[in-house]
Design a protein around this motif. Structure first.
Motif, mmCIF file in Angstrom:
data_model
loop_
_atom_site.group_PDB
_atom_site.id
_atom_site.type_symbol
_atom_site.label_atom_id
_atom_site.label_comp_id
_atom_site.label_asym_id
_atom_site.label_seq_id
_atom_site.Cartn_x
_atom_site.Cartn_y
_atom_site.Cartn_z
ATOM 1 N N ARG A 71 29.217 18.092 -14.086
ATOM 2 C CA ARG A 71 30.000 17.263 -13.303
ATOM 3 C C ARG A 71 29.262 15.713 -13.264
ATOM 4 N N TRP A 72 27.958 15.705 -13.432
ATOM 5 C CA TRP A 72 27.370 14.473 -13.646
ATOM 6 C C TRP A 72 27.740 13.746 -14.908
ATOM 7 N N LYS A 73 27.898 14.621 -16.030
ATOM 8 C CA LYS A 73 28.310 13.988 -17.270
ATOM 9 C C LYS A 73 29.499 13.634 -17.463
ATOM 10 N N ASP A 118 19.383 17.386 -15.061
ATOM 11 C CA ASP A 118 19.518 17.087 -13.665
ATOM 12 C C ASP A 118 18.108 16.664 -13.028
ATOM 13 N N ARG A 119 18.344 15.857 -11.837
ATOM 14 C CA ARG A 119 17.015 15.376 -11.146
ATOM 15 C C ARG A 119 17.044 16.482 -10.129
ATOM 16 N N PRO A 120 15.569 16.644 -9.547
ATOM 17 C CA PRO A 120 15.519 17.478 -8.538
ATOM 18 C C PRO A 120 15.898 16.682 -7.167
ATOM 19 N N PRO A 169 19.704 9.690 -21.863
ATOM 20 C CA PRO A 169 21.052 9.664 -21.281
ATOM 21 C C PRO A 169 21.162 9.551 -19.795
ATOM 22 N N ARG A 170 20.022 9.905 -18.936
ATOM 23 C CA ARG A 170 20.124 9.755 -17.488
ATOM 24 C C ARG A 170 19.440 8.526 -17.147
ATOM 25 N N ASN A 171 19.345 7.509 -17.848
ATOM 26 C CA ASN A 171 18.447 6.385 -17.367
ATOM 27 C C ASN A 171 19.221 5.379 -16.635
ATOM 28 N N CYS A 172 18.861 4.412 -16.308
ATOM 29 C CA CYS A 172 19.618 3.499 -15.233
ATOM 30 C C CYS A 172 20.773 3.000 -15.857
ATOM 31 N N ILE A 173 21.846 3.124 -15.256
ATOM 32 C CA ILE A 173 23.216 2.843 -15.882
ATOM 33 C C ILE A 173 23.521 1.344 -15.600
ATOM 34 N N ILE A 206 31.340 12.412 -14.904
ATOM 35 C CA ILE A 206 31.466 10.982 -14.052
ATOM 36 C C ILE A 206 30.722 9.777 -14.582
ATOM 37 N N ARG A 207 29.522 10.018 -15.257
ATOM 38 C CA ARG A 207 28.869 9.026 -16.094
ATOM 39 C C ARG A 207 29.616 8.534 -17.231
ATOM 40 N N ALA A 208 30.475 9.411 -17.858
ATOM 41 C CA ALA A 208 31.305 9.041 -18.955
ATOM 42 C C ALA A 208 32.348 8.005 -18.518
ATOM 43 N N ASP A 230 12.042 11.677 -12.518
ATOM 44 C CA ASP A 230 11.795 13.064 -12.354
ATOM 45 C C ASP A 230 12.892 13.646 -13.178
ATOM 46 N N ARG A 231 12.879 15.056 -13.519
ATOM 47 C CA ARG A 231 14.002 15.849 -14.286
ATOM 48 C C ARG A 231 13.670 17.395 -13.603
ATOM 49 N N VAL A 232 14.846 18.117 -13.784
ATOM 50 C CA VAL A 232 14.641 19.370 -13.454
ATOM 51 C C VAL A 232 15.081 20.218 -14.845
HETATM 52 C C1 HEM Z 1 15.576 -4.206 -11.674
HETATM 53 C C2 HEM Z 1 16.468 -3.330 -11.380
HETATM 54 C C3 HEM Z 1 16.627 -1.787 -11.464
HETATM 55 C C4 HEM Z 1 15.608 -1.039 -11.828
HETATM 56 C C5 HEM Z 1 14.087 -1.273 -11.993
HETATM 57 C C6 HEM Z 1 16.277 0.428 -11.548
HETATM 58 C C7 HEM Z 1 15.553 1.331 -11.962
HETATM 59 C C8 HEM Z 1 16.259 2.740 -12.234
HETATM 60 C C9 HEM Z 1 15.539 4.135 -12.507
HETATM 61 C C10 HEM Z 1 13.944 3.921 -13.075
HETATM 62 C C11 HEM Z 1 16.349 4.954 -12.559
HETATM 63 C C12 HEM Z 1 16.120 6.530 -12.883
HETATM 64 C C13 HEM Z 1 16.298 6.506 -14.467
HETATM 65 C C14 HEM Z 1 15.718 7.972 -14.888
HETATM 66 O O1 HEM Z 1 15.611 8.983 -14.199
HETATM 67 O O2 HEM Z 1 15.619 7.873 -16.110
HETATM 68 C C15 HEM Z 1 17.632 4.344 -12.150
HETATM 69 C C16 HEM Z 1 18.699 4.905 -12.044
HETATM 70 C C17 HEM Z 1 19.993 4.605 -11.610
HETATM 71 N N1 HEM Z 1 20.441 3.255 -11.263
HETATM 72 FE FE1 HEM Z 1 19.168 1.821 -11.610
HETATM 73 N N2 HEM Z 1 17.671 0.273 -11.499
HETATM 74 C C18 HEM Z 1 17.937 -1.198 -11.352
HETATM 75 C C19 HEM Z 1 19.247 -1.651 -11.076
HETATM 76 C C20 HEM Z 1 20.338 -1.078 -10.816
HETATM 77 C C21 HEM Z 1 21.509 -1.666 -10.719
HETATM 78 C C22 HEM Z 1 21.876 -3.014 -10.651
HETATM 79 C C23 HEM Z 1 22.592 -0.601 -10.485
HETATM 80 C C24 HEM Z 1 23.927 -0.636 -10.435
HETATM 81 C C25 HEM Z 1 24.864 -1.720 -10.454
HETATM 82 C C26 HEM Z 1 21.918 0.848 -10.945
HETATM 83 C C27 HEM Z 1 22.444 1.867 -10.781
HETATM 84 C C28 HEM Z 1 21.726 3.227 -11.224
HETATM 85 C C29 HEM Z 1 22.320 4.381 -11.118
HETATM 86 C C30 HEM Z 1 23.829 4.569 -10.666
HETATM 87 C C31 HEM Z 1 21.397 5.307 -11.628
HETATM 88 C C32 HEM Z 1 21.583 6.858 -11.691
HETATM 89 C C33 HEM Z 1 22.091 7.202 -13.231
HETATM 90 C C34 HEM Z 1 21.884 8.527 -13.198
HETATM 91 O O3 HEM Z 1 21.770 9.482 -12.704
HETATM 92 O O4 HEM Z 1 22.998 8.827 -14.123
HETATM 93 N N3 HEM Z 1 20.532 0.274 -10.875
HETATM 94 N N4 HEM Z 1 17.621 3.037 -11.838
#
Ligand code: HEM
Length: 519
Positions: free
Chosen positions: A134-136, A111-113, A461-465, A138-140, A394-396
């Motif tokens: 729940r996160w897992k 999780d995130r805080p 697995p929780r990186n930017c989707i 929906i993410r899937a 961040d993570r919890v």
């Molecule tokens: C240069 C563009 C972007 C950067 C720098 C960025 C950066 C990030 C970072 C740092 C996180 C947190 C990752 C972690 O906690 O390990 C994140 C999460 C997320 N990003 Fe991005 N992001 C970008 C573009 C996008 C785009 C275009 C979308 C959607 C179309 C998006 C959707 C999401 C979502 C949904 C999460 C949450 C994922 C989860 O909790 O499972 N991001 N992003």
């Protein structure tokens, strides 16, 4: 006349009561302050109410500067302790340890805080904020929307917006104001059009119409009155557990409701026009909603967690994509242009690459051509290193965890944080870190470093989707821009620029002004 001072018993009762309340308050706000000393973890002495974040709370430093400084305070140790208000957080400063926490042992840090206010189901249901199973689940269900096949299918939609960006420049920039423009505003419009079009087929026309309601609403999205901002801050620092009872939000609810309305209309249109099937994110979500029961049976038989896709969940993810993609991608484009304007040799080199690749593809900026623009990707990565839109992740802790090679045990609920921007500016990993040098991302040099010292999109697995979508759309914008125009500094360009102290994301106070000239 009666006065408190004329009654010694009353006076001593009041003084006693006030002293008692102060003692309780002092105890409450400082009782966690031995957390790190008890565990023998390096830390700075905290201050009552503020912990170690006084400069942030008083907005003396920007979020990015603050994270960078925090990294440097503790550089040399693998982990350090920190207090945000009264909440202890473990900062990780070692790339090998990061790999364990974010990837190998990520099931202990799912999780995130997040502070959950009593605001809106759309906000609670965003995967950014969801927790555990729940996160897992929906993410899937969302991950297939970002497969290579889906991205390839979206590229023509991105191309339309990139062409509109060119038209916008020709119509409103070249020959007007000597070609000078604020880049964040321009790229914000482009990014908004791209995401709205690719994610749910909405034509928001913010490049065509400067006053389009969509972009107006999005720009108000983070607008909070000072009172509301202060309340949120105070709750965060003093009594985070109270948040779920308070009907306030980090976000402007008018904008959230407007966006929810836009997604609902797009959904309604799809349901009424089934022959007009689009291969986009909203369709994927709608299919999951329509087949929810069937999917649930399948997941049950695979022993996976079941979360039924509902309208609220679909709308929540659609809004999140706009929010998460809008600020971040437009910030990347803005700073890539800024660096290219200040480093003309790099700009010429990347333009030569674009022209060479386009020659092989009949001048078409298509999916394959964009994949071949390797140096352009190095430029974008270097822009993300120097100017990461998100400065910390961040993570919890969700399962008891003993941090390897230490005797520190984290319990469920404990927070862990990573000062991303600190790694990005550490000369041990990036010599001359202030220099803009895309060669750092040439494959041989890149492989000499740990991948965990470059974290603009987080990791595990929780990186930017949206990572690959973000790179595809920003590459498309850059390729269209650089093949036809030169970007130059102008009188209004600030070097260095000043960071906004009130924003959590990377925001220059006066914007980034550059001059665009047709080639
Ligand atoms: C240069 C563009 C972007 C950067 C720098 C960025 C950066 C990030 C970072 C740092 C996180 C947190 C990752 C972690 O906690 O390990 C994140 C999460 C997320 N990003 Fe991005 N992001 C970008 C573009 C996008 C785009 C275009 C979308 C959607 C179309 C998006 C959707 C999401 C979502 C949904 C999460 C949450 C994922 C989860 O909790 O499972 N991001 N992003």
């Amino acid at each position: 006349m009666w006065s408190l001072f004329s009654c010694p018993t009353c006076l001593s009762t009041v003084v006693g009561f006030v002293t008692f309340i102060c003692c309780i308050g002092y105890w409450h706000f400082t009782r966690t302050f031995n957390h790190w000393s008890k565990r023998g973890v390096v830390h700075e002495p905290p201050k009552i109410f503020f912990g170690n974040i006084k400069d942030r709370i008083l907005l003396r430093k920007s979020f990015h500067e603050f994270q960078k400084e925090t990294y440097w305070k503790f550089k040399g140790v693998k982990v350090a302790g920190f207090y945000e208000g009264r909440r202890p957080t473990l900062i990780i400063l070692d790339p090998d340890l990061l790999k364990l926490v974010l990837v190998r042992d990520s099931d202990h840090f799912v999780d995130r805080p997040v502070l959950q206010f009593r605001d809106s189901p759309y906000i609670h249901n965003m995967i950014l904020n969801l927790k555990g199973a729940r996160w897992k689940a929906i993410r899937a269900q969302m991950t297939p929307a970002f497969s290579s096949g889906k991205l390839k299918a979206m590229e023509p939609l991105i191309r339309i917006c990139a062409k509109q960006l060119q038209e916008f420049i020709d119509r409103t920039v070249i020959g007007v104001n000597d070609g000078v423009i604020e880049m964040k505003d321009m790229f914000g419009r482009f990014t908004m059009d791209v995401i709205a079009s690719c994610a749910f087929g909405v034509q928001c026309d913010s490049l065509q119409d400067p006053n389009a309601e969509f972009i107006q609403q999005m720009s108000r999205f983070g607008d909070l009155s000072i009172i509301r901002r202060l309340t949120v801050f105070m709750v965060l620092i003093l009594a985070p557990k109270m948040s779920r009872f308070l009907p306030i939000s980090f976000f402007n609810m008018d904008s959230i409701n407007y966006l929810a309305g836009a997604v609902k209309s797009a959904k309604q249109f799809r349901l009424e026009n089934t022959s007009n099937r689009r291969n986009d994110f909203l369709q994927l979500m709608l299919d999951a909603e329509l087949n929810a029961e069937e999917n649930a049976e399948k997941l049950k038989s695979e022993n996976s967690d079941v979360v039924l896709m509902t309208e609220d969940i679909v709308i929540a993810q659609s809004i999140l994509f706009l929010i998460a993609g809008f600020e971040t991608s437009s910030t990347l484009l803005t700073f890539a242009s800024y660096e290219l304007a200040l480093n003309i040799d790099v700009q010429n080199k990347v333009r030569n690459e674009i022209n060479e690749v386009l020659e092989k593809h009949d001048g078409q900026v298509n999916y394959q051509a964009l994949n071949e623009m390797v140096y352009l990707e190095m430029v974008l990565n270097e822009a993300l290193r120097k100017h990461p839109p998100v400065a910390r992740i961040d993570r919890v802790c969700t399962k008891t965890y003993t941090v390897p090679q230490t005797n520190i045990t984290l319990n469920p609920g404990d927070s862990v944080s990573v000062p991303v921007i600190g790694f990005h500016y550490d000369p041990d990993y990036y010599p001359e870190p202030d220099k803009f040098d895309p060669e750092r991302f040439a494959s041989d040099l890149k492989h000499e470093r740990s991948p965990y010292v470059f974290l603009p999109f987080g990791a595990g697995p929780r990186n930017c989707i949206g990572l690959r979508f973000a790179l595809l759309s920003t590459k498309a914008a850059m390729a269209h821009l650089l093949k036809g125009y030169q970007i130059l500094p102008c009188e209004k360009t600030q070097v260095p620029y000043l960071f906004s102290k009130s924003s959590m994301l990377l925001k220059p106070v006066d914007g980034i002004w550059l001059k665009i000239e047709k080639l």
